[in-house]
Design a protein around this motif. Structure first.
Motif, PDB file in Angstrom:
ATOM      1  N   SER A 135      46.453  44.766  34.417  1.00 10.13           N
ATOM      2  CA  SER A 135      46.354  45.817  33.396  1.00 10.13           C
ATOM      3  C   SER A 135      44.932  46.021  32.894  1.00 10.13           C
ATOM      4  CB  SER A 135      47.278  45.492  32.217  1.00 10.13           C
ATOM      5  OG  SER A 135      48.625  45.471  32.621  1.00 10.13           O
ATOM      6  N   THR A 136      44.266  44.938  32.499  1.00 11.43           N
ATOM      7  CA  THR A 136      42.924  45.071  31.927  1.00 11.43           C
ATOM      8  C   THR A 136      41.906  45.561  32.955  1.00 11.43           C
ATOM      9  OG1 THR A 136      43.383  43.395  30.248  1.00 11.43           O
ATOM     10  CG2 THR A 136      41.069  43.889  30.691  1.00 11.43           C
ATOM     11  N   PRO A 137      41.887  45.036  34.190  1.00 13.59           N
ATOM     12  CA  PRO A 137      40.962  45.608  35.177  1.00 13.59           C
ATOM     13  C   PRO A 137      41.213  47.090  35.437  1.00 13.59           C
ATOM     14  CG  PRO A 137      41.738  43.472  35.924  1.00 13.59           C
ATOM     15  CD  PRO A 137      42.552  43.817  34.717  1.00 13.59           C
ATOM     16  N   ALA A 138      42.486  47.497  35.450  1.00 12.79           N
ATOM     17  CA  ALA A 138      42.799  48.914  35.660  1.00 12.79           C
ATOM     18  C   ALA A 138      42.339  49.745  34.468  1.00 12.79           C
ATOM     19  CB  ALA A 138      44.293  49.093  35.887  1.00 12.79           C
ATOM     20  N   TYR A 139      42.548  49.208  33.271  1.00  8.84           N
ATOM     21  CA  TYR A 139      42.115  49.873  32.042  1.00  8.84           C
ATOM     22  C   TYR A 139      40.597  50.064  32.057  1.00  8.84           C
ATOM     23  CZ  TYR A 139      41.652  50.497  26.928  1.00  8.84           C
ATOM     24  OH  TYR A 139      41.375  50.971  25.665  1.00  8.84           O
ATOM     25  N   ALA A 140      39.885  49.037  32.486  1.00  4.64           N
ATOM     26  CA  ALA A 140      38.428  49.140  32.591  1.00  4.64           C
ATOM     27  C   ALA A 140      38.021  50.156  33.648  1.00  4.64           C
ATOM     28  CB  ALA A 140      37.831  47.770  32.908  1.00  4.64           C
ATOM     29  N   PRO A 152      32.856  48.748  39.416  1.00  2.00           N
ATOM     30  CA  PRO A 152      34.155  49.291  39.823  1.00  2.00           C
ATOM     31  C   PRO A 152      34.777  48.545  40.997  1.00  2.00           C
ATOM     32  CG  PRO A 152      32.625  51.063  39.371  1.00  2.00           C
ATOM     33  CD  PRO A 152      31.823  49.804  39.347  1.00  2.00           C
ATOM     34  N   ALA A 153      33.995  48.230  41.998  1.00  2.00           N
ATOM     35  CA  ALA A 153      34.515  47.494  43.161  1.00  2.00           C
ATOM     36  C   ALA A 153      34.978  46.100  42.757  1.00  2.00           C
ATOM     37  CB  ALA A 153      33.438  47.405  44.246  1.00  2.00           C
ATOM     38  N   LYS A 154      34.271  45.497  41.803  1.00  2.00           N
ATOM     39  CA  LYS A 154      34.635  44.159  41.336  1.00  2.00           C
ATOM     40  C   LYS A 154      36.002  44.181  40.645  1.00  2.00           C
ATOM     41  CE  LYS A 154      31.328  41.694  39.665  1.00  2.00           C
ATOM     42  NZ  LYS A 154      30.276  41.122  38.766  1.00  2.00           N
ATOM     43  N   PHE A 155      36.235  45.177  39.801  1.00  2.00           N
ATOM     44  CA  PHE A 155      37.523  45.267  39.113  1.00  2.00           C
ATOM     45  C   PHE A 155      38.643  45.655  40.067  1.00  2.00           C
ATOM     46  CE2 PHE A 155      34.862  45.384  35.279  1.00  2.00           C
ATOM     47  CZ  PHE A 155      35.579  44.496  34.487  1.00  2.00           C
ATOM     48  N   LEU A 156      38.334  46.498  41.035  1.00  3.52           N
ATOM     49  CA  LEU A 156      39.340  46.832  42.044  1.00  3.52           C
ATOM     50  C   LEU A 156      39.737  45.595  42.829  1.00  3.52           C
ATOM     51  CD1 LEU A 156      41.037  48.878  43.645  1.00  3.52           C
ATOM     52  CD2 LEU A 156      39.018  49.271  45.100  1.00  3.52           C
ATOM     53  N   LYS A 157      38.761  44.782  43.175  1.00  2.52           N
ATOM     54  CA  LYS A 157      39.038  43.537  43.905  1.00  2.52           C
ATOM     55  C   LYS A 157      39.957  42.624  43.102  1.00  2.52           C
ATOM     56  CE  LYS A 157      36.683  39.762  46.346  1.00  2.52           C
ATOM     57  NZ  LYS A 157      35.355  39.170  46.685  1.00  2.52           N
ATOM     58  N   MET A 158      39.755  42.558  41.787  1.00  4.50           N
ATOM     59  CA  MET A 158      40.639  41.753  40.932  1.00  4.50           C
ATOM     60  C   MET A 158      42.079  42.248  41.032  1.00  4.50           C
ATOM     61  SD  MET A 158      38.522  41.407  37.382  1.00  4.50           S
ATOM     62  CE  MET A 158      36.785  40.989  37.345  1.00  4.50           C
ATOM     63  N   ILE A 159      42.245  43.556  41.009  1.00  8.82           N
ATOM     64  CA  ILE A 159      43.582  44.150  41.073  1.00  8.82           C
ATOM     65  C   ILE A 159      44.255  43.819  42.395  1.00  8.82           C
ATOM     66  CG2 ILE A 159      44.827  46.351  41.227  1.00  8.82           C
ATOM     67  CD1 ILE A 159      42.678  47.468  39.257  1.00  8.82           C
ATOM     68  N   LEU A 160      43.528  44.016  43.474  1.00 16.07           N
ATOM     69  CA  LEU A 160      44.108  43.805  44.799  1.00 16.07           C
ATOM     70  C   LEU A 160      44.395  42.336  45.063  1.00 16.07           C
ATOM     71  CD1 LEU A 160      41.890  46.284  46.867  1.00 16.07           C
ATOM     72  CD2 LEU A 160      44.156  46.683  45.886  1.00 16.07           C
ATOM     73  N   ALA A 161      43.596  41.448  44.447  1.00 15.34           N
ATOM     74  CA  ALA A 161      43.774  40.007  44.660  1.00 15.34           C
ATOM     75  C   ALA A 161      44.891  39.422  43.799  1.00 15.34           C
ATOM     76  CB  ALA A 161      42.466  39.273  44.379  1.00 15.34           C
ATOM     77  N   ALA A 162      45.334  40.174  42.789  1.00 11.66           N
ATOM     78  CA  ALA A 162      46.318  39.637  41.848  1.00 11.66           C
ATOM     79  C   ALA A 162      47.710  39.485  42.443  1.00 11.66           C
ATOM     80  CB  ALA A 162      46.383  40.525  40.599  1.00 11.66           C
ATOM     81  N   ALA A 188      37.609  36.919  28.882  1.00 10.91           N
ATOM     82  CA  ALA A 188      36.751  36.881  30.075  1.00 10.91           C
ATOM     83  C   ALA A 188      36.628  38.255  30.720  1.00 10.91           C
ATOM     84  CB  ALA A 188      37.311  35.874  31.072  1.00 10.91           C
ATOM     85  N   LEU A 189      37.744  38.991  30.810  1.00  9.25           N
ATOM     86  CA  LEU A 189      37.729  40.292  31.469  1.00  9.25           C
ATOM     87  C   LEU A 189      36.955  41.328  30.670  1.00  9.25           C
ATOM     88  CD1 LEU A 189      41.383  40.413  32.836  1.00  9.25           C
ATOM     89  CD2 LEU A 189      39.285  40.381  34.203  1.00  9.25           C
ATOM     90  N   TYR A 190      37.153  41.349  29.356  1.00  9.04           N
ATOM     91  CA  TYR A 190      36.403  42.304  28.542  1.00  9.04           C
ATOM     92  C   TYR A 190      34.905  41.981  28.580  1.00  9.04           C
ATOM     93  CZ  TYR A 190      40.728  44.234  26.629  1.00  9.04           C
ATOM     94  OH  TYR A 190      41.955  44.850  26.476  1.00  9.04           O
ATOM     95  N   THR A 191      34.573  40.692  28.645  1.00  9.17           N
ATOM     96  CA  THR A 191      33.169  40.308  28.756  1.00  9.17           C
ATOM     97  C   THR A 191      32.603  40.753  30.094  1.00  9.17           C
ATOM     98  OG1 THR A 191      33.572  38.405  27.306  1.00  9.17           O
ATOM     99  CG2 THR A 191      31.543  38.387  28.600  1.00  9.17           C
ATOM    100  N   GLU A 192      33.398  40.587  31.153  1.00  7.11           N
ATOM    101  CA  GLU A 192      32.991  41.069  32.489  1.00  7.11           C
ATOM    102  C   GLU A 192      32.700  42.563  32.457  1.00  7.11           C
ATOM    103  OE1 GLU A 192      31.773  40.293  36.027  1.00  7.11           O
ATOM    104  OE2 GLU A 192      33.346  38.811  35.606  1.00  7.11           O
ATOM    105  N   TRP A 193      33.531  43.304  31.770  1.00  6.43           N
ATOM    106  CA  TRP A 193      33.355  44.747  31.637  1.00  6.43           C
ATOM    107  C   TRP A 193      32.075  45.055  30.849  1.00  6.43           C
ATOM    108  CZ3 TRP A 193      37.504  48.057  28.606  1.00  6.43           C
ATOM    109  CH2 TRP A 193      37.136  49.412  28.621  1.00  6.43           C
ATOM    110  N   SER A 194      31.858  44.333  29.762  1.00  3.96           N
ATOM    111  CA  SER A 194      30.673  44.617  28.940  1.00  3.96           C
ATOM    112  C   SER A 194      29.379  44.297  29.685  1.00  3.96           C
ATOM    113  CB  SER A 194      30.735  43.846  27.619  1.00  3.96           C
ATOM    114  OG  SER A 194      30.557  42.462  27.815  1.00  3.96           O
ATOM    115  N   VAL A 195      29.356  43.209  30.446  1.00  2.00           N
ATOM    116  CA  VAL A 195      28.104  42.853  31.138  1.00  2.00           C
ATOM    117  C   VAL A 195      27.817  43.794  32.302  1.00  2.00           C
ATOM    118  CG1 VAL A 195      28.248  40.423  30.468  1.00  2.00           C
ATOM    119  CG2 VAL A 195      29.144  41.133  32.695  1.00  2.00           C
ATOM    120  N   ALA A 196      28.779  44.628  32.653  1.00  6.37           N
ATOM    121  CA  ALA A 196      28.517  45.658  33.665  1.00  6.37           C
ATOM    122  C   ALA A 196      27.388  46.581  33.213  1.00  6.37           C
ATOM    123  CB  ALA A 196      29.775  46.473  33.931  1.00  6.37           C
ATOM    124  N   TYR A 197      27.205  46.667  31.891  1.00  4.64           N
ATOM    125  CA  TYR A 197      26.170  47.550  31.351  1.00  4.64           C
ATOM    126  C   TYR A 197      24.830  46.849  31.178  1.00  4.64           C
ATOM    127  CZ  TYR A 197      30.120  50.612  30.609  1.00  4.64           C
ATOM    128  OH  TYR A 197      31.228  51.395  30.818  1.00  4.64           O
TER     129      TYR A 197
END
Length: 322
Positions: free
Chosen positions: A195-200, A177-187, A158-167
Motif C-alpha cells: 500500500s505505502t509504496p503504491a501510495y508513494a 519510482p523503480a525502487k518503489f515498484l520493485k518493492m511492490i513486485l517483490a512483496a 522506513a518507507l516514508y523515510t525512503e520516499w522523503s530521501v528520494a528528494y
C-alpha cells in the motif's frame, strides 16, 4: 441540524447541475456553479470538523486554488494544538503549504523536520510522511539517523523515510519510482507491504512504459480483498501517459470506480484521489453520488472526509475540462 441541511442542499444542487450538464453538453456557467458548490463543501468541512478531516479539507482548498482563510484558521489551530503529537504535524503541514514566502514556509518545515530528527518523538512516522509529501529530504541534516531510520523495524516509518530521501538529489528522485515498484513486485502475497509504496508511486510518478505495464498487471492481479488493491490501481491510473494501452487503462478505471461502495473511508478516498488525478467529466456522477451514498461508513467524520475528497476531485476534473 445545520450540518444536515447544508449536506442535503448540496446534494440537490449537485444533481441538478449534473443533469443540466448531461442535457446541455457541459456549459461553462454550470461548471462554475459546480465549482462553487465543491468549494462550499470544503469550506464547510474546514469549519465544522477537526484534526485530520480538517487538515484534508484545508489542503484540498489550497491545492484547488482557494486558499482564502485557510492560513488564519490554522494559525489559530497552531496556538491551541502545537504540542499535540501527530496533529501538530498536520497543522504545520497545512501552514507550510499556506505560507506566502519561502522564509515563512521554512519556519513550519523546520519544525516538522525537528520531530523527525528527534528519535524519541512518538509522531516521527507522521513527520516522515509529511516531509515526503512536501518533497523535503532530511538526509543532509542527520545522515546517520536518517540511514538508521531507513532500516527501522517500523515499516511505515522506513518507507516514508525512503520516499522523503528520494528528494535528496535529481538522481535519487529519478531512481525512486523503480525502487518503489520493485518493492511492490517483490512483496508477493504480503499485501500489506504494497500500500505505502503504491501510495508513494502515485505521487512520484516517473515510470517508464515497461515499468507501468508491470504495475498495471500487478494492480489488476491483486486480489479483490487485498487492502493494497485500490492503491495499486490508483497508482497505475494516475501514472499513465498518453498512448499507454487504453484498453488496460479502461479496465483499471472500471475497477477503481467500484470502490464507491467500499466500507473503508481510506479506500473511497483513494478512489477519489485517483479520479482527481486522471478522471474525466464522465466520473462526476460517481463523485457526486458520494454525497448521499455513504451509509456504510461508521461515523459522520468519515463521511465528511470522503465528501471533501470527492469535492476536490470534482474541482480537479472541472479544471482539466476547461
Amino acid at each position: 441540524m445545520k450540518r444536515r441541511i447544508f449536506s442535503f442542499l448540496t446534494i440537490i444542487c449537485f444533481w441538478i447541475m449534473l443533469d443540466a450538464c448531461r442535457n446541455k453538453g457541459g456549459d461553462s456557467g454550470i461548471s462554475s456553479e459546480m465549482e462553487k458548490q465543491s468549494v462550499a463543501v470544503l469550506r464547510n468541512v474546514l469549519a465544522t470538523r477537526s484534526e485530520w478531516v480538517k487538515v484534508h479539507a484545508a489542503e484540498y482548498l489550497l491545492w484547488s486554488g482557494n486558499p482564502e482563510g485557510v492560513q488564519e484558521v490554522y494559525l489559530a489551530e497552531e496556538k491551541q494544538f502545537n504540542t499535540k503529537p501527530q496533529y501538530r504535524i498536520g497543522i504545520w503541514r497545512v501552514l507550510a503549504q499556506a505560507a506566502k514566502t519561502e522564509a515563512e514556509k521554512k519556519v513550519w518545515t523546520d519544525q516538522i523536520k525537528a520531530v523527525f530528527l528527534d528519535s524519541t518523538a512518538t509522531d516521527r512516522t507522521h513527520a516522515a510522511e509529511t516531509l515526503a509529501k512536501l518533497k523535503i529530504s532530511p538526509l543532509a541534516d542527520d545522515p546517520a539517523l536518517t540511514q538508521k531510520t531507513l532500516n527501522s523495524s517500523v515499516k511505515s516509518l522506513a518507507l516514508y523515510t525512503e520516499w522523503s530521501v528520494a528528494y535528496s538529489s535529481p538522481d535519487s528522485l529519478k531512481a525512486a519510482p523503480a525502487k518503489f515498484l520493485k518493492m511492490i513486485l517483490a512483496a508477493g502475497h504480503d499485501h500489506s507491504s504494497k500500500s505505502t509504496p503504491a501510495y508513494a508511486l502515485r505521487q512520484l510518478k516517473g515510470l517508464t512504459d515497461e515499468e507501468w505495464d508491470l504495475l498495471a498487471v500487478a494492480a489488476l492481479a491483486e486480489p479483490a480483498d487485498s487492502p493494497a488493491r485500490i492503491y495499486l490501481l490508483s497508482a497505475a491510473f494516475t501514472t499513465t501517459q498518453n498512448g499507454r494501452k487504453p484498453d488496460k487503462l479502461a479496465q483499471i478505471h472500471a475497477e477503481i470506480v467500484k470502490y464507491k461502495t467500499a466500507s473503508s473511508k481510506g479506500d473511497i478516498s483513494e478512489m477519489c484521489a485517483a479520479l482527481a488525478g486522471s478522471g474525466t467529466t464522465d466520473d462526476l456522477p460517481v463523485l457526486v453520488s458520494l454525497s448521499e451514498h455513504l451509509t456504510q461508513l461508521p461515523s459522520d467524520a468519515d463521511k465528511a472526509d470522503v465528501r471533501a475528497a470527492a469535492a476536490y476531485a470534482v474541482l480537479r476534473i472541472i479544471g482539466r475540462s476547461e
